[in-house]
Design an enzyme around this catalytic site. Structure first.
Site, PDB file in Angstrom:
ATOM      1  N   GLY A  36       0.816  -1.200   0.000  1.00  0.00           N
ATOM      2  CA  GLY A  36       0.000   0.000   0.000  1.00  0.00           C
ATOM      3  C   GLY A  36       0.853   1.253   0.000  1.00  0.00           C
ATOM      4  O   GLY A  36       2.019   1.246   0.390  1.00  0.00           O
ATOM      5  N   GLY A  41       3.743   7.283   3.632  1.00  0.00           N
ATOM      6  CA  GLY A  41       4.605   6.114   3.624  1.00  0.00           C
ATOM      7  C   GLY A  41       4.230   5.107   2.552  1.00  0.00           C
ATOM      8  O   GLY A  41       3.111   5.108   2.036  1.00  0.00           O
ATOM      9  N   ASP A 151      -6.660   5.549  14.612  1.00  0.00           N
ATOM     10  CA  ASP A 151      -7.153   5.208  13.267  1.00  0.00           C
ATOM     11  C   ASP A 151      -7.737   3.795  13.263  1.00  0.00           C
ATOM     12  O   ASP A 151      -7.420   2.986  12.387  1.00  0.00           O
ATOM     13  CB  ASP A 151      -6.003   5.314  12.268  1.00  0.00           C
ATOM     14  CG  ASP A 151      -6.476   5.480  10.826  1.00  0.00           C
ATOM     15  OD1 ASP A 151      -7.638   5.882  10.627  1.00  0.00           O
ATOM     16  OD2 ASP A 151      -5.676   5.214   9.909  1.00  0.00           O
TER      17      ASP A 151
END
Length: 272
Positions: A36, A41, A151
């Site tokens: 991803g 990042g 998150d």
């Protein structure tokens, strides 16, 4: 200003190009695939040549400069204080040619987002509560160590062999710590005033939304009916309905945080 944005975007496309399969990083980690690419990042699935194990390797996005490096270092600092079977273990951090990397245990499995939206998985009330209860264990551990995850969402919850794992601590921070100014500006359109300081209720509210996503997996819209609130659309056990309202700030919150919520979920599970 527009020319500057175009220039920054072009630089980003050049500097943030993912590493190719087979590339060796840090003389040790072989890239197998890109898992991803986030705002700050890039994360790869790699093989550790020293151990033969699969690992997740995260690189601070070069185009984001010092902020990406700061976030990566903070994430690794948080992870080194956490030791829980449902949280990936921090294995290694290193820097090569001004590029900064963090290596963690790789959790092979599927995210709840994949299971719901790609595979059409549906969950009963009892299954939703059991999964949320599993998720509460690592979340409670994070709070006990003096942090929030920040998150807790279905893309960051992996199910492996029936067990929940919490990943991606990129927004984790110490209790009471404010958001970095750069992140505050980026999130200004969705940020609530109470979210600026890290408090456990933020993660518990996320668990409320997590539960809603799971509960809606088995919801069948009625033809001809206009969309309505979840309170109207979902036919829930009264105790679960009340729990959701408390998690989402529609009723008084859980004063004892995750510990109280765990007790309530255990009682609710026995009723379902």
């Amino acid at each position: 200003m527009e020319l500057r944005r175009v220039w920054q975007r072009w630089i980003g496309l050049w500097t943030d190009r993912p590493g190719r399969q087979g590339t060796i990083l840090g003389s040790r980690y072989v890239i197998r695939e890109l898992l991803g690419m986030g705002s700050y990042g890039l994360t790869y699935l790699c093989t550790d040549m020293q151990t033969g194990e699969e690992v997740a390797l995260k690189e601070a996005k070069p185009s984001k400069g010092k902020l990406a490096v700061q976030l990566l270092h903070r994430e690794s600092d948080v992870l080194q204080h956490l030791q829980h079977p449902a949280i990936p273990e921090l294995l290694h951090t290193f820097t090569v040619r001004r590029r900064h990397y963090m290596v963690t245990e790789y959790v092979r499995g599927q995210t709840l987002e994949q299971l719901i939206f790609e595979q059409g998985q549906q969950y009963t009330e009892r299954e939703c509560v059991e999964l949320a209860l599993q998720l509460l264990a690592p979340v409670a551990h994070v709070h006990e160590q003096g942090y929030i995850h920040g998150d807790v969402r279905i893309p960051n919850v992996i199910l492996r062999e029936g067990q929940v794992h919490l990943i991606d601590f990129g927004l984790a921070r110490r209790l009471g710590e404010p958001l970095l100014p750069e992140l505050k500006r980026r999130l200004k359109d969705v940020l609530e005033p109470e979210d600026e300081q890290a408090v456990p209720d933020q993660d518990l509210q996320d668990i409320g939304h997590f539960l809603l996503f799971l509960l809606y997996s088995s919801y069948e819209p009625q033809k001809g009916h206009e969309p309505a609130s979840w309170q109207e659309e979902l036919r829930l056990t009264p105790a679960l309905h009340e729990m959701l309202e408390r998690l989402l700030g529609l009723r008084p919150a859980y004063e004892d945080g995750a510990a109280e919520l765990q007790r309530e979920m255990n009682r609710l599970r026995l009723l379902l």
